[in-house]
Write a protein that holds these residues in place. Structure first.
Motif, PDB file in Angstrom:
ATOM      1  N   GLY A   1      49.058 -41.252 -30.993  1.00  0.00           N
ATOM      2  CA  GLY A   1      47.840 -41.058 -31.811  1.00  0.00           C
ATOM      3  C   GLY A   1      47.856 -41.800 -33.560  1.00  0.00           C
ATOM      4  O   GLY A   1      47.594 -42.596 -33.495  1.00  0.00           O
ATOM      5  N   CYS A   2      48.513 -40.192 -34.587  1.00  0.00           N
ATOM      6  CA  CYS A   2      49.055 -40.501 -35.360  1.00  0.00           C
ATOM      7  C   CYS A   2      50.324 -41.391 -35.747  1.00  0.00           C
ATOM      8  O   CYS A   2      50.529 -41.541 -36.306  1.00  0.00           O
TER       9      CYS A   2
ATOM     10  N   CYS B   1      47.888 -35.059 -34.906  1.00  0.00           N
ATOM     11  CA  CYS B   1      46.607 -35.208 -33.997  1.00  0.00           C
ATOM     12  C   CYS B   1      46.890 -34.518 -32.954  1.00  0.00           C
ATOM     13  O   CYS B   1      46.203 -33.849 -32.848  1.00  0.00           O
TER      14      CYS B   1
ATOM     15  N   CYS C   1      36.002 -38.151 -24.273  1.00  0.00           N
ATOM     16  CA  CYS C   1      36.583 -39.304 -24.407  1.00  0.00           C
ATOM     17  C   CYS C   1      38.619 -39.383 -23.497  1.00  0.00           C
ATOM     18  O   CYS C   1      39.070 -39.658 -22.884  1.00  0.00           O
TER      19      CYS C   1
ATOM     20  N   CYS D   1      42.862 -37.071 -26.310  1.00  0.00           N
ATOM     21  CA  CYS D   1      43.315 -35.993 -26.659  1.00  0.00           C
ATOM     22  C   CYS D   1      43.878 -35.075 -25.306  1.00  0.00           C
ATOM     23  O   CYS D   1      44.926 -33.920 -25.943  1.00  0.00           O
TER      24      CYS D   1
ATOM     25  N   LEU E   1      44.187 -31.932 -32.060  1.00  0.00           N
ATOM     26  CA  LEU E   1      42.960 -32.455 -32.906  1.00  0.00           C
ATOM     27  C   LEU E   1      41.800 -33.588 -31.896  1.00  0.00           C
ATOM     28  O   LEU E   1      42.522 -33.522 -30.588  1.00  0.00           O
ATOM     29  N   CYS E   2      40.107 -33.088 -31.526  1.00  0.00           N
ATOM     30  CA  CYS E   2      39.822 -33.361 -30.358  1.00  0.00           C
ATOM     31  C   CYS E   2      38.861 -34.898 -31.178  1.00  0.00           C
ATOM     32  O   CYS E   2      37.709 -33.406 -32.254  1.00  0.00           O
ATOM     33  N   ARG E   3      38.121 -35.996 -31.534  1.00  0.00           N
ATOM     34  CA  ARG E   3      37.168 -36.136 -32.107  1.00  0.00           C
ATOM     35  C   ARG E   3      36.604 -35.970 -31.691  1.00  0.00           C
ATOM     36  O   ARG E   3      34.828 -36.965 -32.474  1.00  0.00           O
ATOM     37  N   CYS E   4      35.655 -36.459 -30.409  1.00  0.00           N
ATOM     38  CA  CYS E   4      34.676 -35.903 -29.404  1.00  0.00           C
ATOM     39  C   CYS E   4      33.785 -34.689 -30.030  1.00  0.00           C
ATOM     40  O   CYS E   4      32.974 -34.326 -29.440  1.00  0.00           O
ATOM     41  N   GLY E   5      34.714 -33.284 -30.347  1.00  0.00           N
ATOM     42  CA  GLY E   5      33.683 -32.166 -30.320  1.00  0.00           C
ATOM     43  C   GLY E   5      33.753 -31.532 -28.794  1.00  0.00           C
ATOM     44  O   GLY E   5      32.240 -30.969 -28.868  1.00  0.00           O
TER      45      GLY E   5
ATOM     46  N   HIS F   1      35.635 -29.141 -28.241  1.00  0.00           N
ATOM     47  CA  HIS F   1      36.046 -27.633 -28.082  1.00  0.00           C
ATOM     48  C   HIS F   1      35.895 -27.046 -28.107  1.00  0.00           C
ATOM     49  O   HIS F   1      36.731 -25.642 -26.911  1.00  0.00           O
TER      50      HIS F   1
END
Ligand code: FES
Ligand code: FES
Length: 164
Positions: free
Chosen positions: A37-38, A43, A97, A100, A131-135, A137
């Motif tokens: 990821g980073c 991340c 997605c 993560c 972290l999850c960018r898609c929400g 959680h």
């Protein structure tokens, strides 16, 4: 030569000792579950377990993993026979997605190994570095609780079968 044990299999590698574990897993051992990821420990997409502890494999040099047990998401089960965490994530549809998710599962596994019945607050705190960018959680939280229940009933079943 460096010996590396991943998901119970021993590998002998001629790789430079300062190579990030993530690169070794993905590029040399074709274990592509852990993601880049980073590359900076920010991340959690690359999270794997090292002797039961969740670590960022992008920041872990190969030498540090030598002689320890590395577990990746591939070690939790297979497509045909998913492990409890994998089943729970599928049942709760916790991957959106999915980028993560392997890292999430490895951090969750490290938590459940230590704490088989975590509270919501304990799950939230343990999972914070990932972290999850898609929400997704809330579904991840539910999946971890479901996995804890699945693991518990699997244990109870095994104990029952062991009884004479
Ligand atoms: S890729 Fe390792 S923490 Fe982001
Ligand atoms: S499911 Fe997309 S980043 Fe987490």
């Amino acid at each position: 030569m460096i010996k590396l044990t991943v998901n119970g299999h021993e590998h002998k590698l001629e790789t430079e000792p300062d190579t990030p574990l993530l690169y070794v897993l993905r590029d040399e051992l074709a274990l592509n579950g852990a993601k880049f990821g980073c590359g900076l420990g920010q991340c959690g997409a690359c999270t794997v377990m090292l002797d039961g502890e969740a670590v960022f494999s992008c920041l872990t040099p190969l030498l540090l993993a030598a002689g320890k047990n590395v577990t990746t998401v591939e070690g939790l089960g297979t497509r045909e026979a998913p492990g409890p965490l994998q089943r729970a994530f599928i049942e709760e549809q916790a991957a959106q997605c999915g980028y993560c998710i392997a890292g999430m599962m490895m951090r969750a596994q490290a938590l459940l190994v230590k704490n088989s019945k975590p509270t919501d607050a304990e799950i939230r705190s343990a999972m914070e570095p990932n972290l999850c960018r898609c929400g997704t959680h809330m579904r991840i939280l539910r999946a971890i609780k479901r996995a804890a229940a699945l693991m518990k009933s699997a244990e109870a079943g095994a104990a029952g079968r062991a009884r004479p």
